[in-house]
Structure formats: C-alpha cells, structure tokens
Design an enzyme around this catalytic site. Sequence first.
Site, PDB file in Angstrom:
ATOM      1  N   TYR A 182     -16.664  18.529 -13.796  1.00 46.61           N
ATOM      2  CA  TYR A 182     -17.177  17.139 -13.892  1.00 46.61           C
ATOM      3  C   TYR A 182     -18.221  17.052 -12.806  1.00 46.61           C
ATOM      4  O   TYR A 182     -17.813  17.082 -11.452  1.00 46.61           O
ATOM      5  CB  TYR A 182     -15.855  16.312 -13.880  1.00 46.61           C
ATOM      6  CG  TYR A 182     -16.248  15.012 -13.585  1.00 46.61           C
ATOM      7  CD1 TYR A 182     -17.266  14.266 -14.662  1.00 46.61           C
ATOM      8  CD2 TYR A 182     -15.885  14.037 -12.619  1.00 46.61           C
ATOM      9  CE1 TYR A 182     -17.517  12.961 -14.538  1.00 46.61           C
ATOM     10  CE2 TYR A 182     -16.318  12.663 -12.455  1.00 46.61           C
ATOM     11  CZ  TYR A 182     -16.958  12.104 -13.660  1.00 46.61           C
ATOM     12  OH  TYR A 182     -17.586  10.980 -13.170  1.00 46.61           O
TER      13      TYR A 182
ATOM     14  N   ARG B 225       0.952  -1.279   0.012  1.00 44.71           N
ATOM     15  CA  ARG B 225       0.125   0.114  -0.049  1.00 44.71           C
ATOM     16  C   ARG B 225       0.873   1.108   0.163  1.00 44.71           C
ATOM     17  O   ARG B 225       0.243   2.338  -0.301  1.00 44.71           O
ATOM     18  CB  ARG B 225      -1.040  -0.091   1.458  1.00 44.71           C
ATOM     19  CG  ARG B 225      -1.979   0.802   1.054  1.00 44.71           C
ATOM     20  CD  ARG B 225      -3.328   0.809   1.988  1.00 44.71           C
ATOM     21  NE  ARG B 225      -3.267  -0.184   3.216  1.00 44.71           N
ATOM     22  CZ  ARG B 225      -2.656  -0.018   4.148  1.00 44.71           C
ATOM     23  NH1 ARG B 225      -2.206   1.140   4.652  1.00 44.71           N
ATOM     24  NH2 ARG B 225      -2.557  -0.978   5.207  1.00 44.71           N
TER      25      ARG B 225
ATOM     26  N   ASP C 180      -7.886  20.603 -12.429  1.00 48.75           N
ATOM     27  CA  ASP C 180      -8.178  19.395 -12.722  1.00 48.75           C
ATOM     28  C   ASP C 180      -7.887  19.642 -14.510  1.00 48.75           C
ATOM     29  O   ASP C 180      -8.556  20.068 -15.327  1.00 48.75           O
ATOM     30  CB  ASP C 180      -9.558  19.130 -12.911  1.00 48.75           C
ATOM     31  CG  ASP C 180     -10.021  17.656 -13.554  1.00 48.75           C
ATOM     32  OD1 ASP C 180      -9.441  17.329 -14.466  1.00 48.75           O
ATOM     33  OD2 ASP C 180     -11.088  16.986 -13.019  1.00 48.75           O
TER      34      ASP C 180
ATOM     35  N   LYS D 191      -8.500   8.960 -18.781  1.00 49.87           N
ATOM     36  CA  LYS D 191      -8.715   9.554 -20.168  1.00 49.87           C
ATOM     37  C   LYS D 191      -7.806   9.466 -21.026  1.00 49.87           C
ATOM     38  O   LYS D 191      -7.179   8.467 -21.414  1.00 49.87           O
ATOM     39  CB  LYS D 191      -9.454  10.817 -19.837  1.00 49.87           C
ATOM     40  CG  LYS D 191     -10.433  10.908 -18.810  1.00 49.87           C
ATOM     41  CD  LYS D 191     -11.680  10.245 -18.956  1.00 49.87           C
ATOM     42  CE  LYS D 191     -12.696  10.435 -17.866  1.00 49.87           C
ATOM     43  NZ  LYS D 191     -13.618   9.239 -17.673  1.00 49.87           N
TER      44      LYS D 191
HETATM   45  C1  LIG Z   1     -12.464  16.104 -15.792  1.00 51.93           C
HETATM   46  C2  LIG Z   1     -12.770  14.997 -14.930  1.00 51.93           C
HETATM   47  N1  LIG Z   1     -12.205  14.912 -13.745  1.00 51.93           N
HETATM   48  C3  LIG Z   1     -12.385  13.885 -13.065  1.00 51.93           C
HETATM   49  C4  LIG Z   1     -13.170  12.464 -13.521  1.00 51.93           C
HETATM   50  C5  LIG Z   1     -12.976  11.315 -12.441  1.00 51.93           C
HETATM   51  O1  LIG Z   1     -12.232  10.526 -12.812  1.00 51.93           O
HETATM   52  P1  LIG Z   1     -12.683   8.822 -12.741  1.00 51.93           P
HETATM   53  O2  LIG Z   1     -13.551   8.630 -13.788  1.00 51.93           O
HETATM   54  O3  LIG Z   1     -10.707   8.321 -13.161  1.00 51.93           O
HETATM   55  O4  LIG Z   1     -12.581   8.655 -11.585  1.00 51.93           O
HETATM   56  C6  LIG Z   1     -13.520  12.545 -14.497  1.00 51.93           C
HETATM   57  C7  LIG Z   1     -14.233  11.383 -15.232  1.00 51.93           C
HETATM   58  O5  LIG Z   1     -14.868  11.442 -16.160  1.00 51.93           O
HETATM   59  C8  LIG Z   1     -13.411  13.828 -15.619  1.00 51.93           C
HETATM   60  O6  LIG Z   1     -13.953  13.768 -16.782  1.00 51.93           O
END
Ligand SMILES: Cc1ncc(COP(=O)(O)O)c(C=O)c1O
Length: 366
Positions: A105, A54, A176, A201
Amino acid sequence: MSPEPTTPPAGRPLRPGTLAVTAGRPAHEPDSPLNTPITMASTYVAGGDTEYGRYGNPTWTAFEEALGTLEGGRCLAFSSGLAAVATLLDLVGQGSKVVAPRHAYNGSVLQMADLEARGRITAELVDITDTDAVVKACADAALVWVESPTNPALEVADIPAIVAAAHEAGAYVVVDNTFATPLLQQPLTQDADIVLHSATKFIAGHSDVLLGAVVTRDDELFGVLKHRRDMIGATPGTLEAWLALRGLRTLHVRLERAQANAQELVRRMTGHPAVGEVRYPGFGAIVSIVLAEGAIAADLLTRKTTLWVHATSLGGVESTFERRRRWKSEPATIPDGLVRMSVGIEDVDDLWDDLADALDDLTLPS
Ligand SMILES: Cc1ncc(COP(=O)(O)O)c(C=O)c1O
C-alpha cells in the site's frame, strides 16, 4: 471460507463465522445488553486499571477482543491503519533496515521513504513474489514487512518462507492482512509476529469509519505497542470502534458474497476485448484489471458506470473502483491503465450489466 475451528478459552471449538458474531460480547447475564454499549468517557473514577480515556475504553476492548480472537492473538485498535503502520515502523532502532514489498500500500511505502529520507531507517523494497530475493534481503533486516495480497498488484507472498528467513536474522515480521482478512489468512498461525489491519476496509465494511488494528501473540511486543499508543495518542474514536465491531459481526457473510461476486466477474471479464489483463489471486474481493487501451480507457471506464462508484478505498458493501496511477505516489511499475476494483455484495448480474455496458462502449469504434 476456512472451516478450521478455533478453540475459545473454554468449551467447544467455534468456527470463524461463529466467532465473528460472538467474540467480544458482554457476559450473558440478566438485563445485560447483548451488544457492547458505546462508552463515551475521557476519564474514569481513579483507583482502577484504566484511569484516562487515552489508556483504554470498554468499547475499544470489545472490538479488540473480537478481532484478536479471529486473528488468534491480542489486538490493539488505532485511529487509522496508517497510525498503526507508523507505530510499527517506530519499533526498529535508529538506522535499522526494513524490507518491504515495492507494491505494498503506497501510504505504508511513503512512510518508509519519509523515515529513510530523515536518516531514521533504510528501506529495501523487494518483489514480494521473488521469495529467494526476499530471503536474501532479510539477512541484515530488523523488520520485514509483508503485504499479501499486495495493494493493488495483488501479488501473493510465501509467508512461511519469509518468516523463517526473517526470524533467522532476528527480525520481526509484520503482515498487513487487510485484503485477506482473518477469514482467509491467519498470519500469526504462520509464525508472523504482528498482523496489521486497515480496519477501515473489510473489517468495518461499510465505508463509514477510519480505524486501524494490530494483533500479536507476543506479550512483550503487545506491551511495547500499547505503551506507544498510550504515549502518542493514536487511539480510536469510540463510535468508530463500535461501528467496526458492528461491521465485524457480518464479515463472514459479506466476504463470502463479495468473493463469490469477484470470482464470477473475473470469469466474465476475462477475454473481454477492452480488458488486457485480469489480476486476481484466487481469493478475496479485490480484482485489478489492466485496460487494453491504457490510462485513457481506464479513466473513461470509471466515468461510464452508474452502479460502480468511482472512489478510492475498498472493502465496503458497495462496489467501487479507481485507476490507481491517478495518484502521483503510486509507483511506475503499476500499469498506467490498472483499475483496482473492490467488489461489493450487490447482485452480481447488476454489477456485470453496468460494467459490461461500459466496457463494450470502450471497444466501439468512435
Ligand atoms: C493494505 C492497506 N494497508 C493500510 C492502509 C492504511 O489504512 P487507513 O486508510 O485506515 O489509514 C490501507 C489503506 O488503503 C491499505 O489498503
């Protein structure tokens, strides 16, 4: 793609496309593998720095070195983007104010709403393009959350102005950077404190992995985040980290092609009678369109294509799209007929032929 060279610890400055290929590799020694091996280990022989699965893993470390080098900071991988989001939101003290884009998001916004409902934080959701309003909101904030471009509205924030206002108030800034990737935007060079990725992504890029990552230049913050990850256990799977590293090796090539495809599709879709609005920030591979005839037309479009796949998520080599308001959690300020398109690396003429057939169908009298 940014041609700005980054200086590695020693030697000539290397450009991002080279760093994507070279960073985080084993040393060039006779018979050492070119690629980082997949180390499946839940425990290690006692007496070293890691001790337990971990707390660290050489495969995660290789991925973290590569992404950290591209973003210009120290990286920690998490089991998913949302695991990283939860860890970052936990940085602020009880009752603190978090400022965030109303169109961030929706998983991130939902986490904030949940924390607010339980009295843990207060969240002020802002129009991230209204810099004056964001600056004002920063005044009593502990954490300012930026997503730029936003998902799926594709709004762009003035990161330097927001960072200045947040730091004036003593607040941390998280950006982000999932949509832009470090190849198109490096928020740490704009003084943001932490960069967040859903590495699920573009970073991993093949729609086969869930992974998150945070990157920071602040050693104290890094230590706090590492400690939280160790304690919570929001750690990446070893195979996932390896696949994401393998994906990262071609990020610059994939993104260049996907972005060129997106720009060409924006040109071709603009003015099509079925398309009321095309939203594109001018860079990246995500485009949102608003269907002139609203939600029903948008749903029909996602069923009529054969090449474009109706699926959530984004950033893979294959083109996918979805009507975002099909999710109950998407805010009502996102148009009902908005389709978010993740443009892949296929031949753009095939992508257009498939899309144009479906769009033309929508405009035929029934
Ligand atoms: C801009 C953005 N941030 C965070 C996330 C969350 O990531 P995860 O799906 O890997 O948990 C997403 C998921 O679609 C996203 O589009």
